[in-house]
Write a protein that holds these residues in place. Sequence first.
Motif, mmCIF file in Angstrom:
data_model
loop_
_atom_site.group_PDB
_atom_site.id
_atom_site.type_symbol
_atom_site.label_atom_id
_atom_site.label_comp_id
_atom_site.label_asym_id
_atom_site.label_seq_id
_atom_site.Cartn_x
_atom_site.Cartn_y
_atom_site.Cartn_z
ATOM 1 N N ILE A 4 0.910 -1.213 0.027
ATOM 2 C CA ILE A 4 0.045 -0.124 -0.012
ATOM 3 C C ILE A 4 0.997 1.271 -0.104
ATOM 4 O O ILE A 4 1.677 1.442 0.937
ATOM 5 C CB ILE A 4 -1.066 0.320 1.226
ATOM 6 C CG1 ILE A 4 -1.396 -1.116 1.320
ATOM 7 C CG2 ILE A 4 -1.967 1.001 1.046
ATOM 8 C CD1 ILE A 4 -2.491 -1.737 0.501
ATOM 9 N N ILE A 5 1.014 2.054 -1.267
ATOM 10 C CA ILE A 5 1.907 3.154 -1.171
ATOM 11 C C ILE A 5 1.017 4.413 -1.323
ATOM 12 O O ILE A 5 -0.131 4.443 -1.812
ATOM 13 C CB ILE A 5 2.799 2.924 -2.533
ATOM 14 C CG1 ILE A 5 2.056 3.009 -3.582
ATOM 15 C CG2 ILE A 5 3.415 1.565 -2.077
ATOM 16 C CD1 ILE A 5 3.037 3.057 -4.896
ATOM 17 N N PRO A 6 1.815 5.491 -0.980
ATOM 18 C CA PRO A 6 1.415 6.954 -1.240
ATOM 19 C C PRO A 6 1.249 7.318 -2.813
ATOM 20 O O PRO A 6 2.007 6.648 -3.505
ATOM 21 C CB PRO A 6 2.121 7.862 -0.406
ATOM 22 C CG PRO A 6 3.489 7.049 -0.153
ATOM 23 C CD PRO A 6 3.188 5.636 -0.146
ATOM 24 N N ILE A 156 -1.796 1.955 12.947
ATOM 25 C CA ILE A 156 -2.561 2.810 11.834
ATOM 26 C C ILE A 156 -3.516 3.648 12.497
ATOM 27 O O ILE A 156 -3.606 4.750 12.136
ATOM 28 C CB ILE A 156 -2.861 1.932 10.873
ATOM 29 C CG1 ILE A 156 -1.831 1.445 10.237
ATOM 30 C CG2 ILE A 156 -3.678 2.607 9.745
ATOM 31 C CD1 ILE A 156 -2.145 0.046 9.119
ATOM 32 N N THR A 157 -4.316 3.142 13.363
ATOM 33 C CA THR A 157 -5.379 3.915 13.855
ATOM 34 C C THR A 157 -4.944 5.298 14.737
ATOM 35 O O THR A 157 -5.388 6.146 14.825
ATOM 36 C CB THR A 157 -6.333 3.146 14.942
ATOM 37 O OG1 THR A 157 -6.875 2.128 14.169
ATOM 38 C CG2 THR A 157 -7.217 4.278 15.436
ATOM 39 N N HIS A 187 4.633 12.986 5.877
ATOM 40 C CA HIS A 187 5.950 12.811 6.607
ATOM 41 C C HIS A 187 6.509 11.465 6.279
ATOM 42 O O HIS A 187 5.898 10.280 6.352
ATOM 43 C CB HIS A 187 5.465 13.074 8.024
ATOM 44 C CG HIS A 187 6.568 13.114 8.774
ATOM 45 N ND1 HIS A 187 7.371 12.147 9.446
ATOM 46 C CD2 HIS A 187 7.343 14.175 9.363
ATOM 47 C CE1 HIS A 187 8.300 12.455 10.246
ATOM 48 N NE2 HIS A 187 8.283 13.689 10.141
ATOM 49 N N SER A 188 7.845 11.472 5.822
ATOM 50 C CA SER A 188 8.572 10.248 5.549
ATOM 51 C C SER A 188 8.212 9.010 6.508
ATOM 52 O O SER A 188 8.194 7.852 6.041
ATOM 53 C CB SER A 188 9.815 10.470 4.815
ATOM 54 O OG SER A 188 10.491 11.152 5.885
ATOM 55 N N LYS A 189 8.535 9.558 7.627
ATOM 56 C CA LYS A 189 8.705 8.629 8.658
ATOM 57 C C LYS A 189 7.515 7.813 8.931
ATOM 58 O O LYS A 189 7.461 6.616 9.024
ATOM 59 C CB LYS A 189 9.335 8.981 9.849
ATOM 60 C CG LYS A 189 10.858 9.332 9.856
ATOM 61 C CD LYS A 189 11.480 9.837 11.053
ATOM 62 C CE LYS A 189 13.124 9.856 11.045
ATOM 63 N NZ LYS A 189 13.620 10.360 12.340
ATOM 64 N N THR A 190 6.497 8.564 9.027
ATOM 65 C CA THR A 190 5.217 8.027 9.136
ATOM 66 C C THR A 190 4.547 7.553 8.114
ATOM 67 O O THR A 190 3.854 6.169 8.305
ATOM 68 C CB THR A 190 4.063 9.497 9.348
ATOM 69 O OG1 THR A 190 4.541 10.282 10.534
ATOM 70 C CG2 THR A 190 2.844 8.970 9.649
ATOM 71 N N ASP A 192 6.449 5.586 6.070
ATOM 72 C CA ASP A 192 7.177 4.444 6.185
ATOM 73 C C ASP A 192 6.575 3.358 7.240
ATOM 74 O O ASP A 192 6.537 1.902 7.019
ATOM 75 C CB ASP A 192 8.727 4.359 6.556
ATOM 76 C CG ASP A 192 9.553 5.038 5.512
ATOM 77 O OD1 ASP A 192 9.155 4.764 4.242
ATOM 78 O OD2 ASP A 192 10.723 5.557 5.845
ATOM 79 N N ILE A 193 6.035 3.978 8.218
ATOM 80 C CA ILE A 193 5.544 3.184 9.578
ATOM 81 C C ILE A 193 4.292 2.444 8.833
ATOM 82 O O ILE A 193 3.848 1.369 9.073
ATOM 83 C CB ILE A 193 5.354 4.014 10.567
ATOM 84 C CG1 ILE A 193 6.467 4.437 11.352
ATOM 85 C CG2 ILE A 193 4.260 3.420 11.512
ATOM 86 C CD1 ILE A 193 6.214 5.381 12.528
ATOM 87 N N ILE A 194 3.457 3.384 8.257
ATOM 88 C CA ILE A 194 2.038 2.834 7.574
ATOM 89 C C ILE A 194 2.480 1.806 6.761
ATOM 90 O O ILE A 194 1.859 0.674 6.559
ATOM 91 C CB ILE A 194 1.497 3.992 6.916
ATOM 92 C CG1 ILE A 194 0.975 4.840 8.212
ATOM 93 C CG2 ILE A 194 0.210 3.357 6.163
ATOM 94 C CD1 ILE A 194 0.126 6.121 7.423
#
Length: 412
Positions: A4-6, A156-157, A187-190, A192-194
Amino acid sequence: MAKIIPFKAVRPTRDKVSLVASRSYQSYTQAELEARLDYNPFSFLHIINPGYKYQKEVSGKKRYALVRNRYLEFKEDHIFIQDERPNYYIYKIVNRNGNEFSGIVAAVSAEDYEKDCIKKHEDTIEYRENIFKDYLKTVGFNAEPVLLTYPDNTTITGIIKKTQQERAEFEFTTTYRDTHYLWLLNHSKTIDIIKHEFEKMKTIYIADGHHRSASSYLLAKELKASNKNHKGDEAYNYFMSYLIPESELKIYEFNRIIKDLNGLTKEEFLIKLDTIFRIENRGYTLYRPTRKHHFSMYLDGEFYSLYLRKHNYNIETSLDALDAQILFKTILEPILGITNLRNDKRIHYTYGKEGMVTIKSKIDQGEFVVGFGLLPITIEEMKAIANEGLRMPPKSTFIEPKLRSGVTIYEF
């Protein structure tokens, strides 16, 4: 492992989003459609109904090309703009009944669809898949996300809730009194977490949009075969989806109404039903089922409760246990002679929000003869059927949220 990507969405400008966003084309009455096309030049309906400009019906490939032209005109007029950076789009809907839905609009891998990481619970019709595939190939965009659902995930929530504390990029209320909100998350780090949280999920499920998913996969397959320099990261390898946690999905039933008793008298019909159901006449009292494998029936001005006699019905799979399948296998097919639930004109469907009152009204008016009420299926039933590779009968579920077209657009 779900990929799942932006992506860089094409979106209406903030001042016009409420004017652009539209419901599904088929959900408008002719009068509603004409009013929006006459008085709202910014409606996305102008893009998907391009012949209106010339007061002419246009179909097939000519229509597809005109849809593309209208879309480009909206971009040229700066009604639509494209984000400069890839985003996850946090999307929230609060409907008029107070139900809230919060999820992520993102690009989902067509390869995951092929590998069955994205699970299906409904059959699709091949010719419809190919028609929409050709449409997508010409217009070059997705305008309405496929609705997917995933197991509740606290990480994610938490990110979604934190993002929603900021000012929304979009906030608008429709004439249906549903309020929509959209936030950009880049935000790149967020991100990556998702991505990582979704990668840990072995399976996600299609809630609504089986044909759109299938068509997007077919298009990805076709464009991959024709691209000698295919790398795998091209935009056509993905399709736009709105992903929400399972706990927020709202599933309603579709009830069935039938035009005749297949040549049977009322008494003959009830006798046949008695073989497999315990029947109770509820008189004029409005009745709807309260347990699985129980049904309500309205016939000749009276309500009945039907309780399945389980010793006469074998349950071997999760599909066998589905109420819509039980109704089909015990009444609709063997007694009423309805073998094709998609195309038989003797059967119609009313979704659960309309309830048994609607069924009673249509039958009392003489338009139909008998109606059946069901309970909504559960998310567990839907998942079990998908996991077993089985498919529900048509019109087994009415699922919310219902999404608007034109709020986020994915180009490929």
